[in-house]
Scaffold this motif. Sequence first.
Motif, short mmCIF file in Angstrom:
data_model
loop_
_atom_site.label_atom_id
_atom_site.label_comp_id
_atom_site.label_asym_id
_atom_site.label_seq_id
_atom_site.Cartn_x
_atom_site.Cartn_y
_atom_site.Cartn_z
N SER A 296 0.85 -1.19 0.00
CA SER A 296 0.00 0.00 0.00
C SER A 296 0.88 1.23 0.00
CB SER A 296 -0.89 0.02 1.24
OG SER A 296 -1.76 -1.08 1.23
N ASP A 297 0.34 2.32 -0.52
CA ASP A 297 1.13 3.54 -0.53
C ASP A 297 1.06 4.23 0.84
OD1 ASP A 297 -1.32 4.90 -0.49
OD2 ASP A 297 -1.19 5.51 -2.58
N SER B 235 9.92 -1.99 0.08
CA SER B 235 9.27 -0.89 -0.63
C SER B 235 9.63 -0.99 -2.09
CB SER B 235 9.70 0.46 -0.05
OG SER B 235 11.03 0.73 -0.38
N HIS C 238 3.67 6.75 -6.85
CA HIS C 238 3.77 6.50 -5.40
C HIS C 238 4.74 5.37 -5.08
CE1 HIS C 238 0.29 9.03 -4.73
NE2 HIS C 238 -0.35 8.36 -5.66
N HIS D 60 5.25 2.16 -2.69
CA HIS D 60 4.41 1.22 -1.95
C HIS D 60 5.26 0.47 -0.93
CE1 HIS D 60 1.50 2.00 -5.08
NE2 HIS D 60 0.62 1.30 -4.39
#
Length: 91
Positions: A36-37, A71, A77, A79
């Motif tokens: 998820s960001d 990451s 973005h 994540h």
Amino acid sequence: MTNHDAEFNYQQAWQGLGETERRVLLLMLLAVDSGSDFEYLAAVGGQADNLSPTEIRDALETLLSRNLVISYDDPPHRHYAIHSRTRDFLH
């Protein structure tokens, strides 16, 4: 490395985390496996656990440095996801 060794290593890693890092790591279990960001983690962390964006960002940096979280960039973005072995330990 045996399962027992891995469990011991992750138990040691868990013991070495501060309260905020532990809370963020557990919060990340709510995220999808693919990650998820930061905006999502900050929103959920703020609502569910009363964590500030700064606390979450600092905790993520610690978790990344200890290889408990990974990451990757997915423009525009970045994540974040729990490392697969870390996820196994948390379950």
